[in-house]
Structure formats: structure tokens, C-alpha cells
Design a protein around this motif. Structure first.
Motif, PDB file in Angstrom:
ATOM      1  N   THR A  34     -12.134  13.076 -91.533  1.00 15.12           N
ATOM      2  CA  THR A  34     -10.477  13.065 -91.344  1.00 15.12           C
ATOM      3  C   THR A  34      -9.778  12.994 -92.958  1.00 15.12           C
ATOM      4  O   THR A  34     -10.560  12.205 -93.802  1.00 15.12           O
ATOM      5  CB  THR A  34     -10.142  11.689 -90.773  1.00 15.12           C
ATOM      6  N   PHE A  35      -8.760  13.690 -93.030  1.00 12.90           N
ATOM      7  CA  PHE A  35      -8.145  13.419 -94.305  1.00 12.90           C
ATOM      8  C   PHE A  35      -6.462  13.647 -93.957  1.00 12.90           C
ATOM      9  O   PHE A  35      -6.161  13.947 -92.745  1.00 12.90           O
ATOM     10  CB  PHE A  35      -8.503  14.596 -95.380  1.00 12.90           C
ATOM     11  N   ILE A  36      -5.733  12.985 -94.744  1.00 18.75           N
ATOM     12  CA  ILE A  36      -4.185  13.056 -94.805  1.00 18.75           C
ATOM     13  C   ILE A  36      -3.893  14.448 -95.718  1.00 18.75           C
ATOM     14  O   ILE A  36      -4.228  14.210 -96.790  1.00 18.75           O
ATOM     15  CB  ILE A  36      -3.708  11.982 -95.204  1.00 18.75           C
ATOM     16  N   PHE A  37      -2.742  15.208 -94.710  1.00 19.73           N
ATOM     17  CA  PHE A  37      -2.458  16.269 -95.622  1.00 19.73           C
ATOM     18  C   PHE A  37      -0.858  16.192 -95.663  1.00 19.73           C
ATOM     19  O   PHE A  37      -0.169  15.558 -95.052  1.00 19.73           O
ATOM     20  CB  PHE A  37      -2.753  17.514 -94.724  1.00 19.73           C
ATOM     21  N   LYS A  38      -0.411  16.366 -97.104  1.00 17.25           N
ATOM     22  CA  LYS A  38       0.953  16.155 -97.080  1.00 17.25           C
ATOM     23  C   LYS A  38       1.490  17.642 -97.542  1.00 17.25           C
ATOM     24  O   LYS A  38       1.188  18.282 -98.269  1.00 17.25           O
ATOM     25  CB  LYS A  38       1.133  15.392 -98.700  1.00 17.25           C
ATOM     26  N   ASP A  39       2.582  17.920 -96.678  1.00 17.44           N
ATOM     27  CA  ASP A  39       3.126  19.240 -96.852  1.00 17.44           C
ATOM     28  C   ASP A  39       4.468  19.097 -97.934  1.00 17.44           C
ATOM     29  O   ASP A  39       4.310  18.380 -98.709  1.00 17.44           O
ATOM     30  CB  ASP A  39       3.933  19.854 -95.586  1.00 17.44           C
ATOM     31  N   GLU A  40       4.953  20.401 -98.100  1.00 18.44           N
ATOM     32  CA  GLU A  40       5.801  20.652 -98.983  1.00 18.44           C
ATOM     33  C   GLU A  40       7.082  19.844 -99.208  1.00 18.44           C
ATOM     34  O   GLU A  40       7.549  19.627-100.185  1.00 18.44           O
ATOM     35  CB  GLU A  40       6.317  22.026 -99.076  1.00 18.44           C
ATOM     36  N   LYS A  41       7.390  19.279 -97.818  1.00 22.53           N
ATOM     37  CA  LYS A  41       8.388  18.250 -97.811  1.00 22.53           C
ATOM     38  C   LYS A  41       7.894  16.839 -97.948  1.00 22.53           C
ATOM     39  O   LYS A  41       8.568  15.830 -97.311  1.00 22.53           O
ATOM     40  CB  LYS A  41       9.131  18.431 -96.465  1.00 22.53           C
ATOM     41  N   ASP A  42       6.627  16.691 -98.198  1.00 22.05           N
ATOM     42  CA  ASP A  42       6.031  15.214 -98.400  1.00 22.05           C
ATOM     43  C   ASP A  42       5.857  14.695 -97.210  1.00 22.05           C
ATOM     44  O   ASP A  42       5.440  13.370 -97.170  1.00 22.05           O
ATOM     45  CB  ASP A  42       6.863  14.447 -99.297  1.00 22.05           C
ATOM     46  N   GLU A  43       5.828  15.333 -96.082  1.00 19.57           N
ATOM     47  CA  GLU A  43       5.476  14.781 -94.776  1.00 19.57           C
ATOM     48  C   GLU A  43       4.186  14.848 -94.597  1.00 19.57           C
ATOM     49  O   GLU A  43       3.354  15.780 -94.934  1.00 19.57           O
ATOM     50  CB  GLU A  43       6.174  15.517 -93.455  1.00 19.57           C
ATOM     51  N   GLU A  44       3.420  13.865 -94.045  1.00 21.79           N
ATOM     52  CA  GLU A  44       2.004  13.753 -93.879  1.00 21.79           C
ATOM     53  C   GLU A  44       1.475  13.502 -92.642  1.00 21.79           C
ATOM     54  O   GLU A  44       2.318  13.391 -91.734  1.00 21.79           O
ATOM     55  CB  GLU A  44       1.543  12.035 -94.434  1.00 21.79           C
ATOM     56  N   SER A  45       0.472  14.351 -92.417  1.00 19.05           N
ATOM     57  CA  SER A  45      -0.282  14.580 -90.984  1.00 19.05           C
ATOM     58  C   SER A  45      -1.770  14.494 -91.072  1.00 19.05           C
ATOM     59  O   SER A  45      -2.089  14.435 -92.401  1.00 19.05           O
ATOM     60  CB  SER A  45       0.201  15.839 -90.416  1.00 19.05           C
ATOM     61  N   VAL A  46      -2.538  13.896 -90.165  1.00 21.31           N
ATOM     62  CA  VAL A  46      -3.807  13.626 -90.190  1.00 21.31           C
ATOM     63  C   VAL A  46      -4.631  14.913 -89.571  1.00 21.31           C
ATOM     64  O   VAL A  46      -3.919  15.249 -88.476  1.00 21.31           O
ATOM     65  CB  VAL A  46      -4.063  12.429 -89.313  1.00 21.31           C
ATOM     66  N   PHE A  47      -5.542  15.169 -90.264  1.00 21.21           N
ATOM     67  CA  PHE A  47      -6.371  16.353 -89.833  1.00 21.21           C
ATOM     68  C   PHE A  47      -7.716  15.939 -89.509  1.00 21.21           C
ATOM     69  O   PHE A  47      -8.291  15.076 -90.326  1.00 21.21           O
ATOM     70  CB  PHE A  47      -6.363  17.728 -90.554  1.00 21.21           C
ATOM     71  N   SER A  48      -8.315  16.301 -88.359  1.00 22.80           N
ATOM     72  CA  SER A  48      -9.666  15.719 -88.149  1.00 22.80           C
ATOM     73  C   SER A  48     -10.593  17.266 -88.133  1.00 22.80           C
ATOM     74  O   SER A  48     -10.222  18.100 -87.290  1.00 22.80           O
ATOM     75  CB  SER A  48      -9.969  15.024 -87.011  1.00 22.80           C
ATOM     76  N   PHE A  49     -11.874  17.125 -88.574  1.00 19.75           N
ATOM     77  CA  PHE A  49     -12.647  18.418 -88.176  1.00 19.75           C
ATOM     78  C   PHE A  49     -14.242  17.751 -88.141  1.00 19.75           C
ATOM     79  O   PHE A  49     -14.239  16.455 -88.316  1.00 19.75           O
ATOM     80  CB  PHE A  49     -12.763  19.348 -89.770  1.00 19.75           C
ATOM     81  N   ASP A  50     -15.078  18.626 -87.786  1.00 22.40           N
ATOM     82  CA  ASP A  50     -16.455  18.106 -87.618  1.00 22.40           C
ATOM     83  C   ASP A  50     -17.014  17.536 -88.924  1.00 22.40           C
ATOM     84  O   ASP A  50     -17.643  16.423 -88.957  1.00 22.40           O
ATOM     85  CB  ASP A  50     -17.357  19.265 -87.430  1.00 22.40           C
ATOM     86  N   ARG A  51     -16.492  18.157 -89.958  1.00 27.36           N
ATOM     87  CA  ARG A  51     -17.099  17.564 -91.419  1.00 27.36           C
ATOM     88  C   ARG A  51     -15.958  18.066 -92.445  1.00 27.36           C
ATOM     89  O   ARG A  51     -15.467  19.218 -92.195  1.00 27.36           O
ATOM     90  CB  ARG A  51     -18.222  18.014 -91.662  1.00 27.36           C
ATOM     91  N   VAL A  52     -15.504  17.496 -93.352  1.00 25.05           N
ATOM     92  CA  VAL A  52     -14.684  17.771 -94.285  1.00 25.05           C
ATOM     93  C   VAL A  52     -15.445  17.636 -95.753  1.00 25.05           C
ATOM     94  O   VAL A  52     -16.314  16.562 -96.285  1.00 25.05           O
ATOM     95  CB  VAL A  52     -13.291  16.908 -94.493  1.00 25.05           C
ATOM     96  N   PHE A  53     -15.442  18.574 -96.468  1.00 23.54           N
ATOM     97  CA  PHE A  53     -16.176  18.750 -97.788  1.00 23.54           C
ATOM     98  C   PHE A  53     -15.232  18.685 -98.777  1.00 23.54           C
ATOM     99  O   PHE A  53     -14.246  19.552 -98.977  1.00 23.54           O
ATOM    100  CB  PHE A  53     -16.930  20.070 -97.888  1.00 23.54           C
ATOM    101  N   TYR A  54     -15.200  17.579 -99.718  1.00 17.67           N
ATOM    102  CA  TYR A  54     -14.177  17.426-100.739  1.00 17.67           C
ATOM    103  C   TYR A  54     -14.808  18.217-101.884  1.00 17.67           C
ATOM    104  O   TYR A  54     -15.846  18.566-101.931  1.00 17.67           O
ATOM    105  CB  TYR A  54     -13.929  16.120-100.925  1.00 17.67           C
ATOM    106  N   GLU A  55     -14.011  18.012-102.936  1.00 19.37           N
ATOM    107  CA  GLU A  55     -14.404  18.900-104.122  1.00 19.37           C
ATOM    108  C   GLU A  55     -15.750  18.438-104.946  1.00 19.37           C
ATOM    109  O   GLU A  55     -16.310  19.439-105.493  1.00 19.37           O
ATOM    110  CB  GLU A  55     -13.276  18.787-105.295  1.00 19.37           C
ATOM    111  N   GLN A  56     -16.295  17.476-104.519  1.00 24.35           N
ATOM    112  CA  GLN A  56     -17.323  17.010-105.228  1.00 24.35           C
ATOM    113  C   GLN A  56     -18.543  17.439-104.351  1.00 24.35           C
ATOM    114  O   GLN A  56     -19.872  17.005-104.745  1.00 24.35           O
ATOM    115  CB  GLN A  56     -17.412  15.567-105.595  1.00 24.35           C
ATOM    116  N   SER A  57     -18.305  18.013-103.222  1.00 25.78           N
ATOM    117  CA  SER A  57     -19.481  18.201-102.465  1.00 25.78           C
ATOM    118  C   SER A  57     -20.072  19.537-102.963  1.00 25.78           C
ATOM    119  O   SER A  57     -19.888  20.432-103.655  1.00 25.78           O
ATOM    120  CB  SER A  57     -18.863  18.770-100.872  1.00 25.78           C
TER     121      SER A  57
END
Ligand code: ADP
Ligand code: MG
Length: 365
Positions: A34-57
Motif C-alpha cells: 500500500t502507498f499514498i498517492f498525491k495528485d496534482e491538486k494535493d489530494e491524497e488517495s490510497v492504492f493497494s496492489f499485490d506488491r509495491v516495489f519502491y525505488e530501492q527495490s
């Protein structure tokens, strides 16, 4: 677990993004799913996937989660497809190939070389006595034409379907390979041919869908049964909305064709989702060559993995949001995989590696 695995991968900020807006990013990690996404208007939403790979992955993390289970399934006789989706520059080719499939450090190797090695490892490690073959094909879809990347003279390959073979490409080059080195040498020639074709056609690689098809046939000594598995890897064309940039002429035509094929893929995914909700609906595989080639791989006799590649930069937030939405929609697919076995015991005198082609039921897209 569902037969469709959807993951998101965020690459590190690139140097241009680091200069933009003080390197601001559009995501905040929560955990591995899970991660929190901030759109262009600074509104946040939560997204869930089977796995999230961040930049250090690491490349190995992506392979182990997304591809290794599929490699095992394909050896067990299922079909599988691994798709990289996202805007140009988001990391699709890096995830698929790595910086290069032949000369590349172990650490940076992409999915394709790892899958090839994993397939041979898995085939060689089984206790059951058998013979096997792996065949490779490599095609590209550009402007709704399927081009053979192992033979550039084949520029408009048809897509057919038969009862015994499922979806197939008549006349496409198939190369039998005996070990990972031979496989990767051939794939690397296909990748080089892609560049030659691009120069001839004056296009960029991000404007075409690149499709690697690995067909595995095993014949078991015990009962002479033949088992087939097909693994398809797809490095999609960039999903960005080029129309908005005021592009004209050929670039605009390419963009429209890509958008049409990606939205056809999205519509197929949506129709499969409706099926899951109990509504019977027509699945529009034939609306474009991309979903048609992947028909066996989406919803039917297959397991599917989608890697949504994204930039973490706030500068690219709107494209990232559209990629994440595509992935979220795909998560609803319901598939019922079944194993591919020849119905009758195979004829041992036959040297044909492919399942028989039932032309009577073959249809062209
Ligand atoms: P795409 O195929 O989606 O257009 P690329 O895979 O070519 O994008 O990636 C764009 C650039 O970003 C390349 O220079 C690539 O090496 C780099 N890159 C992408 N993903 C990663 C990553 N996870 N780690 C390091 N560099 C990356
Ligand atoms: Mg690319």
C-alpha cells in the motif's frame, strides 16, 4: 491467490526530475502493498496492489515475486503473461530487459534473462524423465501491424486461433534453443533488429509493443504425454497521452493507435471484470491486435502478471495516476487456468515441436 498479479514499481527520480520542483514526489510509502498517492491538486488517495516495489527495490525482488511463480506454472503446463505498462521513461524496458540482456551485472539483470534462466533451471531440475524444447519468437506491434523481430522481411503477420493451438502467429520465426546462453544471444539479436526497424520506419521504440513468446514443450517418457506451456512477456508502448502535447502528423497517428490498443486492452480487462460480477458480456479481444495476441493470457487458460511502472515525481503525477488506475482495474480479472496437455498420446515418430495446427477452425483477426 488470484490468477492476476498486479504490482506497481517506482523507479528512482531521474536527474531532470530532481531539478523540477525541488524533487517533490507524488507517493508516500506505507508498506509492501500500500502507498499514498498525491495528485496534482494535493489530494491524497490510497492504492493497494499485490506488491509495491519502491525505488530501492532490486531486479531480483521483482523477478521473485512476479515471475518466478509463473516460470514454475509454465513448466507445469499453464500459460503465463508478464506485461510492463506505463508512460515512456517509467522503467518498463529496464524492468523487462535490464540495461542489456547480454552484458549486464547479475544485480541489474531484468525479467527476461532471469525468466529464461529460470525456465531452463526448472526443466533441468525435475526428477521425471522427459525430453523438452524451448522455442522463441519475438514480434513487435506497430501501427496495428505485427512484425517479426527475428526476420524483418515478415512485416504483417496474421493472428489466428485454432482449437489445438489457441492463439498463434502463422509463419512467425520460431527458434529452438538448447540453453540460456543461446536463448539470450537470439533475443539480443531480436532487440537489435528492433532498433534497425525503428530507424527504417523512423519511429521510437516507445511507440511499439514488443512481445517475447517462449513456448515450452515437454514429452514424458513414462506415458508419452506431451505438455505445452507458453510464456509471453510484453513491453508495452508508452501509455502517455501524446495528443495533449499538440503532436501532429505521424506522431499523432502513432499516439492514436497506441491509445486505441491500450484502451482495447483496458476494455477487455473491464469486460472480464463484469463477468466476475455475474454480468455476461462480450469480451472485445478482436478490437485490436494487442488484446487479440494476448487472448490466451487474459482471463482464459493463463496466469497474468502486470507490472505498472511509474515515475515517483510530482511532475509526472497525472500519467502515474492513469497507470495506477489501469492496474487497479486489472486487479478484478477472474481467470481459471487449466493445464495444456495433448489429448492423445503423442506420435513419437513426429519431430514437430508445435501442437498440431487445426486449420479448419483457424480464424484471422
Ligand atoms: P521505458 O521503457 O518505460 O520507456 P526505461 O526502462 O527505458 O523506460 O527507463 C528509463 C530510464 O530510467 C533508463 O535510463 C533506465 O535505465 C532508468 N531506470 C528505469 N527504472 C529504473 C530502476 N528501477 N532503477 C534504476 N534506473 C532505472
Ligand atoms: Mg522502453
Amino acid at each position: 491467490m488470484s490468477n492476476v498479479t498486479v504490482c506497481a514499481r517506482f523507479r528512482p527520480l531521474n536527474s531532470k526530475e530532481k531539478q523540477n520542483d525541488n524533487s517533490s514526489v507524488c507517493i508516500r510509502s506505507r508498506d509492501t502493498e500500500t502507498f499514498i498517492f498525491k495528485d496534482e491538486k494535493d489530494e491524497e488517495s490510497v492504492f493497494s496492489f499485490d506488491r509495491v516495489f519502491y525505488e530501492q527495490s532490486e531486479q531480483a525482488d521483482v523477478y521473485q515475486f512476479l515471475a518466478l511463480p509463473m516460470v514454475r506454472d509454465v513448466v507445469d503446463g499453464y500459460n503465463g503473461t508478464i506485461i510492463t505498462y506505463g508512460q515512456t521513461g517509467a522503467g518498463k524496458t529496464y524492468s523487462m530487459e535490464g540495461p542489456g540482456i547480454l552484458e549486464c551485472s547479475e544485480q541489474k539483470k531484468g525479467l527476461l534473462p532471469r525468466v529464461v534462466e529460470g525456465l531452463f533451471d526448472s526443466l533441468n531440475s525435475s526428477d521425471e524423465k522427459k525430453t523438452y524444447s524451448i522455442k522463441l519468437s519475438m514480434v513487435e506491434i506497430y501501427m496495428e501491424k505485427v512484425r517479426d523481430l527475428f526476420d524483418l522481411s515478415k512485416v504483417n503477420i496474421q493472428i489466428k486461433e485454432s482449437k489445438s493451438r489457441g492463439i498463434f502467429l502463422p509463419g512467425v520465426t520460431e527458434i529452438n534453443v538448447l540453453d540460456p546462453v543461446e536463448a539470450l544471444q537470439n533475443l539480443s539479436k531480436g532487440i537489435a533488429n528492433r532498433t534497425v526497424g525503428e530507424t527504417q520506419m523512423n519511429m521510437a521504440s516507445s511507440r511499439s509493443h514488443c512481445i517475447y513468446i517462449l513456448t515450452i514443450q515437454q514429452e514424458f517418457s513414462r506415458d508419452k504425454r506431451t505438455r505445452f506451456g507458453k510464456l509471453i512477456l510484453v513491453d508495452l508502448a508508452g501509455s502517455e497521452k501524446v495528443e495533449k502535447t499538440g503532436a501532429e502528423g505521424r506522431v499523432l497517428d502513432e499516439a492514436k493507435t497506441i491509445n486505441k490498443s491500450l484502451s482495447a486492452l483496458g476494455n477487455v480487462i473491464n469486460s472480464l471484470t463484469c463477468g466476475l460480477q455475474g454480468k455476461t458480456s462480450h469480451i472485445p479481444y478482436r478490437d485490436s491486435k494487442l488484446p487479440r495476441i494476448l487472448q490466451d493470457a487474459l482471463g482464459g487458460n493463463a496466469r497474468t502478471a502486470l507490472l505498472c511502472c511509474c515515475s515517483p515525481s510530482a511532475f509526472n503525477a497525472s500519467e502515474t495516476l492513469s497507470t495506477l488506475r489501469f492496474g487497479a482495474r486489472a486487479k478484478h480479472i477472474k481467470a481459471s487456468p487449466r493445464m495444456n496437455y495433448s489429448e492423445e498420446k503423442s506420435d513419437t515418430s513426429s519431430s514437430t515441436a508445435s501442437p498440431p495446427d487445426d486449420d479448419s477452425s483457424a480464424r484471422v483477426l
